[in-house]
Design a protein around this motif. Sequence first.
Motif, PDB file in Angstrom:
ATOM      1  N   GLU A 132      -4.926  -2.168  15.605  1.00 58.88           N
ATOM      2  CA  GLU A 132      -4.685  -2.222  14.282  1.00 58.88           C
ATOM      3  C   GLU A 132      -5.540  -1.188  13.223  1.00 58.88           C
ATOM      4  O   GLU A 132      -6.446  -0.785  13.926  1.00 58.88           O
ATOM      5  CB  GLU A 132      -5.221  -3.901  13.812  1.00 58.88           C
ATOM      6  N   ASN A 133      -5.113  -1.028  12.213  1.00 58.09           N
ATOM      7  CA  ASN A 133      -5.747  -0.498  11.136  1.00 58.09           C
ATOM      8  C   ASN A 133      -6.783  -1.329  10.687  1.00 58.09           C
ATOM      9  O   ASN A 133      -6.652  -2.550  10.813  1.00 58.09           O
ATOM     10  CB  ASN A 133      -4.827   0.180  10.215  1.00 58.09           C
ATOM     11  N   ASN A 134      -7.623  -0.897   9.900  1.00 61.67           N
ATOM     12  CA  ASN A 134      -8.898  -1.700   9.528  1.00 61.67           C
ATOM     13  C   ASN A 134      -8.984  -1.379   8.096  1.00 61.67           C
ATOM     14  O   ASN A 134      -9.300  -0.219   7.396  1.00 61.67           O
ATOM     15  CB  ASN A 134     -10.107  -0.991  10.170  1.00 61.67           C
ATOM     16  N   ALA A 135      -9.205  -2.658   7.226  1.00 56.32           N
ATOM     17  CA  ALA A 135      -9.447  -2.735   5.990  1.00 56.32           C
ATOM     18  C   ALA A 135     -10.971  -2.737   5.394  1.00 56.32           C
ATOM     19  O   ALA A 135     -11.037  -2.765   4.405  1.00 56.32           O
ATOM     20  CB  ALA A 135      -8.526  -3.871   5.174  1.00 56.32           C
ATOM     21  N   ARG A 136     -11.856  -2.332   6.212  1.00 57.59           N
ATOM     22  CA  ARG A 136     -13.119  -2.690   5.975  1.00 57.59           C
ATOM     23  C   ARG A 136     -13.784  -1.617   5.027  1.00 57.59           C
ATOM     24  O   ARG A 136     -14.595  -1.907   4.297  1.00 57.59           O
ATOM     25  CB  ARG A 136     -13.990  -2.813   7.199  1.00 57.59           C
ATOM     26  N   ASN A 137     -13.438  -0.377   5.150  1.00 58.26           N
ATOM     27  CA  ASN A 137     -13.965   0.653   4.494  1.00 58.26           C
ATOM     28  C   ASN A 137     -13.573   0.836   3.144  1.00 58.26           C
ATOM     29  O   ASN A 137     -12.289   1.281   2.807  1.00 58.26           O
ATOM     30  CB  ASN A 137     -13.638   2.184   5.151  1.00 58.26           C
ATOM     31  N   PRO A 138     -14.337   0.629   2.157  1.00 58.70           N
ATOM     32  CA  PRO A 138     -14.144   0.561   0.411  1.00 58.70           C
ATOM     33  C   PRO A 138     -13.728   1.998   0.252  1.00 58.70           C
ATOM     34  O   PRO A 138     -12.706   2.246  -0.364  1.00 58.70           O
ATOM     35  CB  PRO A 138     -15.223   0.158  -0.207  1.00 58.70           C
ATOM     36  N   LEU A 139     -13.910   3.102   0.863  1.00 63.01           N
ATOM     37  CA  LEU A 139     -13.524   4.434   0.320  1.00 63.01           C
ATOM     38  C   LEU A 139     -12.030   4.622   0.722  1.00 63.01           C
ATOM     39  O   LEU A 139     -11.336   5.035  -0.110  1.00 63.01           O
ATOM     40  CB  LEU A 139     -14.665   5.473   1.197  1.00 63.01           C
ATOM     41  N   LEU A 140     -11.779   4.228   1.810  1.00 64.73           N
ATOM     42  CA  LEU A 140     -10.458   4.385   2.604  1.00 64.73           C
ATOM     43  C   LEU A 140      -9.439   3.356   1.641  1.00 64.73           C
ATOM     44  O   LEU A 140      -8.429   3.863   1.285  1.00 64.73           O
ATOM     45  CB  LEU A 140     -10.246   4.045   3.764  1.00 64.73           C
ATOM     46  N   MET A 141      -9.919   2.541   1.396  1.00 59.80           N
ATOM     47  CA  MET A 141      -8.986   1.485   0.624  1.00 59.80           C
ATOM     48  C   MET A 141      -8.910   2.012  -0.868  1.00 59.80           C
ATOM     49  O   MET A 141      -7.775   1.881  -1.618  1.00 59.80           O
ATOM     50  CB  MET A 141      -9.918   0.047   0.552  1.00 59.80           C
ATOM     51  N   PHE A 142      -9.807   2.526  -1.278  1.00 61.46           N
ATOM     52  CA  PHE A 142      -9.654   3.081  -2.624  1.00 61.46           C
ATOM     53  C   PHE A 142      -8.727   4.277  -2.742  1.00 61.46           C
ATOM     54  O   PHE A 142      -7.919   4.329  -3.520  1.00 61.46           O
ATOM     55  CB  PHE A 142     -11.283   3.572  -3.310  1.00 61.46           C
ATOM     56  N   PHE A 143      -8.619   5.149  -1.602  1.00 62.87           N
ATOM     57  CA  PHE A 143      -7.874   6.239  -1.425  1.00 62.87           C
ATOM     58  C   PHE A 143      -6.524   5.828  -1.252  1.00 62.87           C
ATOM     59  O   PHE A 143      -5.570   6.453  -1.816  1.00 62.87           O
ATOM     60  CB  PHE A 143      -8.420   7.117  -0.303  1.00 62.87           C
ATOM     61  N   ARG A 144      -6.512   4.910  -0.447  1.00 60.31           N
ATOM     62  CA  ARG A 144      -5.073   4.149  -0.034  1.00 60.31           C
ATOM     63  C   ARG A 144      -4.461   3.542  -1.464  1.00 60.31           C
ATOM     64  O   ARG A 144      -3.090   3.844  -1.697  1.00 60.31           O
ATOM     65  CB  ARG A 144      -5.435   3.141   0.816  1.00 60.31           C
ATOM     66  N   ARG A 145      -5.355   2.872  -2.186  1.00 56.67           N
ATOM     67  CA  ARG A 145      -4.616   2.308  -3.694  1.00 56.67           C
ATOM     68  C   ARG A 145      -4.348   3.233  -4.624  1.00 56.67           C
ATOM     69  O   ARG A 145      -3.416   2.952  -5.381  1.00 56.67           O
ATOM     70  CB  ARG A 145      -5.955   1.176  -3.832  1.00 56.67           C
ATOM     71  N   PHE A 146      -5.425   4.054  -4.830  1.00 50.07           N
ATOM     72  CA  PHE A 146      -5.497   4.833  -6.036  1.00 50.07           C
ATOM     73  C   PHE A 146      -5.071   6.299  -6.031  1.00 50.07           C
ATOM     74  O   PHE A 146      -4.631   7.025  -7.057  1.00 50.07           O
ATOM     75  CB  PHE A 146      -6.628   4.778  -6.665  1.00 50.07           C
ATOM     76  N   VAL A 147      -5.132   6.962  -4.828  1.00 53.80           N
ATOM     77  CA  VAL A 147      -4.865   8.122  -4.505  1.00 53.80           C
ATOM     78  C   VAL A 147      -3.524   8.556  -4.048  1.00 53.80           C
ATOM     79  O   VAL A 147      -2.730   9.373  -4.246  1.00 53.80           O
ATOM     80  CB  VAL A 147      -5.847   9.135  -3.810  1.00 53.80           C
ATOM     81  N   VAL A 148      -3.212   7.747  -2.694  1.00 52.22           N
ATOM     82  CA  VAL A 148      -1.987   8.047  -2.052  1.00 52.22           C
ATOM     83  C   VAL A 148      -0.773   7.709  -2.755  1.00 52.22           C
ATOM     84  O   VAL A 148      -0.787   6.482  -3.581  1.00 52.22           O
ATOM     85  CB  VAL A 148      -2.078   7.013  -0.699  1.00 52.22           C
ATOM     86  N   GLY A 149       0.270   8.484  -2.813  1.00 52.27           N
ATOM     87  CA  GLY A 149       1.648   8.320  -3.584  1.00 52.27           C
ATOM     88  C   GLY A 149       1.184   8.917  -4.950  1.00 52.27           C
ATOM     89  O   GLY A 149       2.089   9.056  -5.695  1.00 52.27           O
ATOM     90  N   ARG A 150       0.211   9.560  -5.350  1.00 55.54           N
ATOM     91  CA  ARG A 150      -0.077  10.141  -6.691  1.00 55.54           C
ATOM     92  C   ARG A 150      -0.595  11.567  -6.319  1.00 55.54           C
ATOM     93  O   ARG A 150      -0.892  12.068  -5.335  1.00 55.54           O
ATOM     94  CB  ARG A 150      -1.161   9.376  -7.495  1.00 55.54           C
ATOM     95  N   PHE A 151      -0.862  12.547  -7.372  1.00 52.55           N
ATOM     96  CA  PHE A 151      -1.064  13.950  -7.281  1.00 52.55           C
ATOM     97  C   PHE A 151      -0.380  14.679  -6.200  1.00 52.55           C
ATOM     98  O   PHE A 151      -1.147  15.370  -5.436  1.00 52.55           O
ATOM     99  CB  PHE A 151      -2.721  13.872  -6.997  1.00 52.55           C
ATOM    100  N   GLY A 152       0.773  14.497  -5.666  1.00 51.18           N
ATOM    101  CA  GLY A 152       1.367  15.036  -4.907  1.00 51.18           C
ATOM    102  C   GLY A 152       1.411  14.733  -3.426  1.00 51.18           C
ATOM    103  O   GLY A 152       1.485  15.215  -2.526  1.00 51.18           O
ATOM    104  N   ILE A 153       0.261  13.584  -3.217  1.00 55.16           N
ATOM    105  CA  ILE A 153      -0.109  13.093  -2.039  1.00 55.16           C
ATOM    106  C   ILE A 153       0.908  12.253  -1.394  1.00 55.16           C
ATOM    107  O   ILE A 153       1.048  11.071  -1.971  1.00 55.16           O
ATOM    108  CB  ILE A 153      -1.526  12.669  -1.911  1.00 55.16           C
TER     109      ILE A 153
END
Length: 235
Positions: A132-153
């Motif tokens: 499975e993927n893992n939701a524990r890392n707050p930095l990755l969760m932030f990246f997933r929530r607020f960066v992915v899908g924006r800024f051309g990513i």
Amino acid sequence: MDLSGFLENLGKSDRVFLSLVGDVSGKEVLEIGCGNGLLTVYLALAGANVTAIDDSQVAVENTRSLAEFNDVGSRIDVYKMDAMELGDRGDLEASFDLVVGRFILHHIEPFQRFSWVLNKVLKKGGKGIFLENNARNPLLMFFRRFVVGRFGIPKYGDSQERPFHPSEVEVLKRSFGRVEVHYPEVMFFSLVGAYVFRANPVAMRVSNKIDDFIYSRVPAVHKYSYRQIVKLEKS
Ligand SMILES: C[S@@+](CC[C@H](N)C(=O)[O-])C[C@H]1O[C@@H](n2cnc3c(N)ncnc32)[C@H](O)[C@@H]1O
């Protein structure tokens, strides 16, 4: 399609996953969310009798075709079924030595009920192994929530999808005698690189090396990797 490509291109997490699965010869195995059928067929070629389910008709047809192509159709039963329906199938109660899945647990709701379903279909002493993927890392969760899908990513998953959460591991711990979580690799910079540099080969080589270095030197951060393998046993 034969399985040589699948086996040659296995990543670290899949290699560890298959080593945890171990010898399946003669075992009754259930794969949940069989997708393209590669794992189902791999298990049947390794001597297991496999029941594979997926709630997508396309996945069921692909798995059947791959099984026929690899001459293991007689060792595989494939059903179009939601994972939760396994709990209503009296004929499947205590039927499996092993239940496996790749990137499926996080799709299943409500998870508490599913934990009961999983317990029901496993034999006593039977095991479950899930990559499975893992939701524990707050930095990755932030990246997933607020960066992915924006800024051309680019964004790959749908907006409902979320990685498997540590609280769901706790749910499994309440139903099973033994639950272990393995972190087969650190996936952090390689994940960011895959999105930000769109898997540019040089960026991926560098970011993989950084992740490997961290994995070998800093065991304390393993649990923040984006990949995890959950292994459980019914006592
Ligand atoms: C992310 S894909 C993974 C497919 C495959 N396991 C793999 O690793 O390539 C998830 C799969 O689970 C199936 N799926 C999703 N929710 C499901 C459910 N509740 N019951 C059964 N299958 C489900 C989807 O149709 C899809 O084939």
